[in-house]
Design an enzyme around this catalytic site. Structure first.
Site, short mmCIF file in Angstrom:
data_model
loop_
_atom_site.label_atom_id
_atom_site.label_comp_id
_atom_site.label_asym_id
_atom_site.label_seq_id
_atom_site.Cartn_x
_atom_site.Cartn_y
_atom_site.Cartn_z
N SER A 92 -48.94 92.35 25.10
CA SER A 92 -49.22 92.74 26.48
C SER A 92 -47.99 92.54 27.37
CB SER A 92 -50.44 91.96 26.99
OG SER A 92 -50.89 92.48 28.22
N ASP A 138 -57.13 101.86 25.89
CA ASP A 138 -56.73 100.57 26.48
C ASP A 138 -56.81 100.65 28.00
OD1 ASP A 138 -55.49 98.25 27.38
OD2 ASP A 138 -53.86 98.35 25.94
N HIS A 151 -57.71 96.69 24.68
CA HIS A 151 -56.47 95.95 24.93
C HIS A 151 -56.39 94.74 24.01
CE1 HIS A 151 -52.96 94.77 27.22
NE2 HIS A 151 -53.44 93.54 27.34
#
Length: 400
Positions: A201, A327, A356
């Site tokens: 991320s 996502d 995600h």
């Protein structure tokens, strides 16, 4: 015979039997519909290497059938994913500005595959925005790497590892000075050990920005990037949609504010802490703290500088990225497909589903998932076939 058939019909026609059959058929249909082979965007050379040494990229991905959509995948992941036990050795290293960085080590001294510590492959992991070394995705990555005999190091954003801030410096996705300090430290201890970077991320944003900034001097042999937000303005706009704000943005903002509250004494010298703590979104938090600490004129300027999409051409090591098309943090519309197609060293693996950093598989997805399979095969390919992957990506042999 008639009686037996009538009994069978009575059983089949019962409401609960019909319901069970309906649910089973529906799940089977959805599972089959969602089971698709991911799209791999890369150069011909890198693609051939991945298909040969990392065959999971060509295998169908079957997400958990009852997890409809990226939001549900993401939420279920945070609730159900297991946390395997990992024993860390913590180390604090100083920085030039007087601050400190927390590193959690798993030395893997019992490694049978790489018994010599000086040359034992090392995996350096960068967690997400409010994460740390105890996140489930970090623990699973460490366990996978340890199985293969590798050493692991988890890099913490300042204040995220439980240590106190010594200077008013926090996380900034565009500022890679702490990454450089950590890499220099690890390579200083084990200069002969190949180093693989793993970014998750916002940790992926930080890692790509570092690789782009250092070019051939990154000290890494390759990187694996998971669920990176490619374009910060687009990602933030997605996270500010009402449902995404309620499910994700608010939670992350609260986590950021808690970190500020823990370090109020140091941060109040540079910002209005009470004003920062009233932030309701990540954008407001960055506007009230991040841009002030790092000298940006506006959040827009910071987000433009932090976005890793257009930095990719400046990287010089093999990079495998994994993103899901659904996502909510990283919209598919922002995937830099055109840029990656022209780069010999970058590959993007896109699944239709996965949310995600979730990529859940199986009916009860607590254990290893698709992410671990991709990471495991890629790490082994990088460490076991270093010359082959450099040739496939058109990289000069002297780059380490």
């Amino acid at each position: 015979m008639y009686v037996e058939l009538w009994g069978l019909w009575e059983c089949v026609s019962r409401p609960y039997t019909v319901f069970v059959c309906f649910v089973t058929a529906a799940l089977s249909f959805l599972w089959g519909r969602k089971c698709q082979t991911p799209a791999l965007v890369s150069s011909e050379g890198f693609s051939a290497f991945l298909h040969n040494r990392c065959p999971v990229v060509a295998e169908p991905f079957s997400p958990t059938p009852w997890c409809w959509g990226g939001r549900l995948q993401t939420l279920v992941f945070s609730i159900l994913k297991s946390n395997p036990p990992v024993a860390y050795r913590n180390e604090l290293i100083g920085t030039l500005d007087g601050g400190q960085i927390s590193l959690d080590w798993v030395d893997n001294q019992a490694s049978l595959v790489y018994p010599e510590p000086t040359s034992r492959p090392t995996v350096l992991i960068f967690h997400g925005l409010t994460g740390n070394s105890q996140q489930s995705y970090v623990l699973h990555a460490v366990r996978q790497a340890s199985r293969h005999g590798y050493r692991c190091v988890v890099f913490h954003n300042r204040g995220a590892g439980g240590e106190k801030l010594l200077t008013p410096v926090t996380f900034c996705a565009s500022n890679t000075s702490d990454v450089e300090r950590a890499v220099q430290h690890v390579k200083g201890l084990y200069p002969q050990a190949p180093l693989l970077g793993v970014g998750v991320s916002s940790g992926g944003m930080l890692l790509i920005n570092y690789l782009a900034h250092k070019g051939t001097e990154s000290g890494m042999v390759a990187s694996f990037i998971l669920s990176v937000p490619w374009n910060a303005p687009v990602s933030m706009a997605s996270l500010e949609e009402p449902l995404n704000w309620l499910l994700f943005n608010k939670y992350l903002t609260n986590g950021l504010c808690r970190s500020v509250s823990r370090n109020r004494t140091v941060l109040e010298k540079a910002v209005d802490v009470d004003y920062v703590l009233k932030s309701q979104t990540i954008r407001e938090f960055d506007d009230r703290l991040t841009i002030l600490l790092f000298g940006y004129k506006s959040v827009a300027e910071y987000y433009c500088d932090a976005s890793p999409d257009k930095k990719l051409p400046n990287t010089a090591v093999p990079i495998l990225c994994l993103n899901a098309a659904d996502d909510p943090f990283s919209p598919q519309s922002a995937f830099p497909l055109a840029i990656i197609k022209d780069l010999p060293n970058v590959a993007l693996l896109v699944t239709a589903h996965g949310g995600h950093n979730a990529f859940l598989q199986g009916l009860f997805p607590r254990g290893e998932n698709y992410t671990e399979h991709v990471f495991s095969q890629f790490a082994r390919a990088v460490f076991e076939y270093p010359k082959e992957i450099k040739k496939a990506c058109g990289i000069n042999e002297k780059i380490n």
